[in-house]
Write an enzyme that holds these catalytic residues in place. Structure first.
Site, PDB file in Angstrom:
ATOM      1  N   TYR A 142       0.846  -1.230  -0.049  1.00 44.77           N
ATOM      2  CA  TYR A 142       0.038   0.005  -0.042  1.00 44.77           C
ATOM      3  C   TYR A 142       1.058   1.428  -0.230  1.00 44.77           C
ATOM      4  O   TYR A 142       0.239   2.329  -0.248  1.00 44.77           O
ATOM      5  CB  TYR A 142      -0.708   0.097   1.268  1.00 44.77           C
ATOM      6  CG  TYR A 142      -2.266  -0.565   1.230  1.00 44.77           C
ATOM      7  CD1 TYR A 142      -2.206  -2.002   0.542  1.00 44.77           C
ATOM      8  CD2 TYR A 142      -3.255   0.057   1.547  1.00 44.77           C
ATOM      9  CE1 TYR A 142      -3.385  -2.676   0.583  1.00 44.77           C
ATOM     10  CE2 TYR A 142      -4.576  -0.675   1.494  1.00 44.77           C
ATOM     11  CZ  TYR A 142      -4.715  -2.181   1.027  1.00 44.77           C
ATOM     12  OH  TYR A 142      -5.908  -2.708   0.785  1.00 44.77           O
ATOM     13  N   LYS A 191       3.371 -15.413   2.319  1.00 49.80           N
ATOM     14  CA  LYS A 191       3.562 -16.236   1.035  1.00 49.80           C
ATOM     15  C   LYS A 191       5.152 -16.285   0.883  1.00 49.80           C
ATOM     16  O   LYS A 191       5.867 -15.977   0.084  1.00 49.80           O
ATOM     17  CB  LYS A 191       2.996 -15.507  -0.292  1.00 49.80           C
ATOM     18  CG  LYS A 191       3.096 -16.197  -1.679  1.00 49.80           C
ATOM     19  CD  LYS A 191       1.956 -17.161  -1.699  1.00 49.80           C
ATOM     20  CE  LYS A 191       2.009 -18.200  -2.846  1.00 49.80           C
ATOM     21  NZ  LYS A 191       1.174 -19.175  -2.898  1.00 49.80           N
ATOM     22  N   ASP A 223      -2.758 -18.467   0.614  1.00 51.11           N
ATOM     23  CA  ASP A 223      -3.500 -19.125  -0.293  1.00 51.11           C
ATOM     24  C   ASP A 223      -4.221 -20.262   0.484  1.00 51.11           C
ATOM     25  O   ASP A 223      -5.672 -20.367   0.396  1.00 51.11           O
ATOM     26  CB  ASP A 223      -3.021 -19.947  -1.510  1.00 51.11           C
ATOM     27  CG  ASP A 223      -1.822 -20.450  -1.279  1.00 51.11           C
ATOM     28  OD1 ASP A 223      -1.316 -20.378  -0.458  1.00 51.11           O
ATOM     29  OD2 ASP A 223      -1.255 -21.166  -2.333  1.00 51.11           O
ATOM     30  N   ASP A 247      -6.305  -7.176   4.205  1.00 53.87           N
ATOM     31  CA  ASP A 247      -7.534  -6.406   3.759  1.00 53.87           C
ATOM     32  C   ASP A 247      -8.200  -7.572   3.104  1.00 53.87           C
ATOM     33  O   ASP A 247      -9.620  -7.404   3.372  1.00 53.87           O
ATOM     34  CB  ASP A 247      -6.966  -5.549   2.731  1.00 53.87           C
ATOM     35  CG  ASP A 247      -8.207  -4.590   2.031  1.00 53.87           C
ATOM     36  OD1 ASP A 247      -9.013  -4.385   2.599  1.00 53.87           O
ATOM     37  OD2 ASP A 247      -8.090  -4.836   0.519  1.00 53.87           O
ATOM     38  N   ASP A 251     -11.923  -9.341   4.947  1.00 53.54           N
ATOM     39  CA  ASP A 251     -13.411  -9.397   4.174  1.00 53.54           C
ATOM     40  C   ASP A 251     -13.788 -10.779   4.392  1.00 53.54           C
ATOM     41  O   ASP A 251     -15.180 -10.843   4.662  1.00 53.54           O
ATOM     42  CB  ASP A 251     -13.355  -8.744   2.829  1.00 53.54           C
ATOM     43  CG  ASP A 251     -13.516  -7.364   2.635  1.00 53.54           C
ATOM     44  OD1 ASP A 251     -13.278  -6.411   3.850  1.00 53.54           O
ATOM     45  OD2 ASP A 251     -13.817  -6.915   1.753  1.00 53.54           O
TER      46      ASP A 251
HETATM   47  C1  IPM Z   1     -10.288  -1.440   4.179  1.00 55.18           C
HETATM   48  C2  IPM Z   1     -10.675  -1.034   3.100  1.00 55.18           C
HETATM   49  C3  IPM Z   1      -9.385   0.280   2.543  1.00 55.18           C
HETATM   50  C4  IPM Z   1      -8.322  -0.624   2.684  1.00 55.18           C
HETATM   51  C5  IPM Z   1      -9.634   1.035   1.481  1.00 55.18           C
HETATM   52  C6  IPM Z   1     -11.033   1.828   1.399  1.00 55.18           C
HETATM   53  C7  IPM Z   1      -8.397   1.817   1.077  1.00 55.18           C
HETATM   54  O1  IPM Z   1     -10.650  -1.852   1.857  1.00 55.18           O
HETATM   55  O2  IPM Z   1     -10.088  -0.483   5.402  1.00 55.18           O
HETATM   56  O3  IPM Z   1     -10.330  -2.453   4.420  1.00 55.18           O
HETATM   57  O4  IPM Z   1      -8.037  -1.173   1.615  1.00 55.18           O
HETATM   58  O5  IPM Z   1      -7.672  -0.582   3.678  1.00 55.18           O
HETATM   59 MG    MG Z   2     -10.788  -3.677   2.894  1.00 53.77          MG
END
Ligand code: IPM
Ligand code: MG
Length: 357
Positions: A142, A191, A223, A247, A251
């Site tokens: 990032y 990884k 993975d 990230d 999710d």
């Molecule tokens: C999160 C989001 C952010 C990230 C985006 C909006 C930049 O996806 O906080 O998980 O990737 O960190």
């Molecule tokens: Mg995110």
């Protein structure tokens, strides 16, 4: 006590879920006699539209002077055409960097009330899911060098994944400390069979593990981890990983807990000013429709009370109120199930606030 909170509603559903979190905080303030002072900060697409940049200096200054930052969500299709360094997300990345919030803590808990919203079979869920992703937040791909250049095969683009020893040490310590307060198991995800940065990551994790005899460390490739989260999620206690892998995995972890709409996060650094935000995005498709789930935002406010203000009972009472409301079969659309009572964003917020009394 007196607390100054920088409030960033942001874009999309950000403002409407933030309203509900503020309602809950005001209720907490009046029950426990705290004074929460809120200063609104502009960040994201709305700041680009009004002030020409994603995080104007004056807004950043408010955050730096606050006791904690509460954040809704930023971004949306409307700003997708902008070059990378002018996008709404840039504001968020800058805020994380300026506050030194390198440790992103994302607990993923499947409430028994939400078992039906979990897409996994009940034999996989077993005793339930309760894990915590500790994501490195101010380094890696990032923030590494990125750019474009001409190559022999046309235009090239690159983003460099880069980690220093001390960065890895810091996030490792956070993970081990978090694990100490939980089930004392850390799974570090990398990884290392391909990436050099992962090999350094792994060796530093091993080194720091030496300081925590009471915590067990194991390693897993990303993975495989993506697969294991669905195959056998209860094997995890604390997951520690890089910015990008974290990230993605957070999710994934949120989906197995029923909905991305309910998970909070805390981003902490050396100082006390944390950033507290739900892990979901700005969901522009449902913005303004009173459909968004405010629970992730409200639980983020609870994390703020716990981590930045040391208000454990206040934090717990918010978490209990959320569980009670779910126990009364009240649901927003994302977690709706048969025989449940459907409510909108505002109603959900109000019911949780009322439940505090
Ligand atoms: C999160 C989001 C952010 C990230 C985006 C909006 C930049 O996806 O906080 O998980 O990737 O960190
Ligand atoms: Mg995110």
């Amino acid at each position: 006590m007196n607390f100054h909170i920088a409030v960033i509603p942001g874009d999309g559903i950000g403002p409407e879920i933030m309203d509900q979190a503020l309602l809950v905080l005001k209720e907490i303030g009046s029950i426990y006699h705290h004074e929460f002072r809120f200063s609104e900060v502009m960040m994201g697409g709305c700041a680009i539209d009004k002030k020409g940049e994603a995080l104007p200096q004056e807004d950043l200054t408010i955050c730096l002077k606050s006791d904690a930052v509460l954040l809704g969500a930023v971004g949306g299709e409307k700003w997708d055409h902008l070059p990378g360094d002018q996008r709404p997300e840039r504001g968020l990345l800058r805020l994380r960097k300026e506050l030194g919030s390198y440790a992103n803590i994302r607990p993923a808990v499947l409430y028994k009330e939400l078992k039906d919203a979990c897409p996994l079979k009940s034999e996989i869920i077993g005793e339930g899911i309760d894990l915590c992703v500790v994501r490195e937040l101010t380094g890696g791909i990032y923030f590494g060098e990125k750019g474009r250049r001409r190559g022999t095969m046309g235009e090239q683009a690159y983003d460099i994944e880069i980690y220093s020893e001390t960065e890895i040490e810091s996030i490792a310590r956070t993970a081990f400390e978090v694990a100490r307060k939980r089930n004392k198991k850390v799974t570090s995800i990398d990884k290392a069979n391909v990436l050099e940065s992962s090999r350094l990551w792994r060796s530093v994790m091993e080194k720091v593990a030496g300081e925590y005899d009471d915590v067990v460390l194991n390693h897993m490739y990303i993975d495989n981890a993506a697969m294991q989260l669905i195959k056998n999620p209860s094997q995890f206690d604390v997951i520690v990983t890089t910015n990008m892998f974290g990230d993605i995995l957070s999710d994934e972890a949120s989906m197995i807990t029923g909905s991305i709409g309910i998970l909070p996060s805390a981003s902490l650094g050396e100082g006390k000013i944390g950033i507290y935000e739900p892990i979901h995005g700005s969901a522009p498709d449902i913005a303004g429709l009173d459909l968004a789930n405010p629970i992730g935002m409200i639980l983020s406010a609870a994390m703020m009370l716990r981590y930045s203000f040391d208000l454990e009972s206040e934090a717990k009472s918010i978490e209990n109120a959320v569980v009670n409301i779910l126990g009364k079969n009240i649901r927003t659309r994302d977690i709706m199930g048969e025989g449940m009572h459907l409510v909108g964003t505002k109603e959900m917020g109000k019911l949780i606030a009322d439940e505090l009394r």
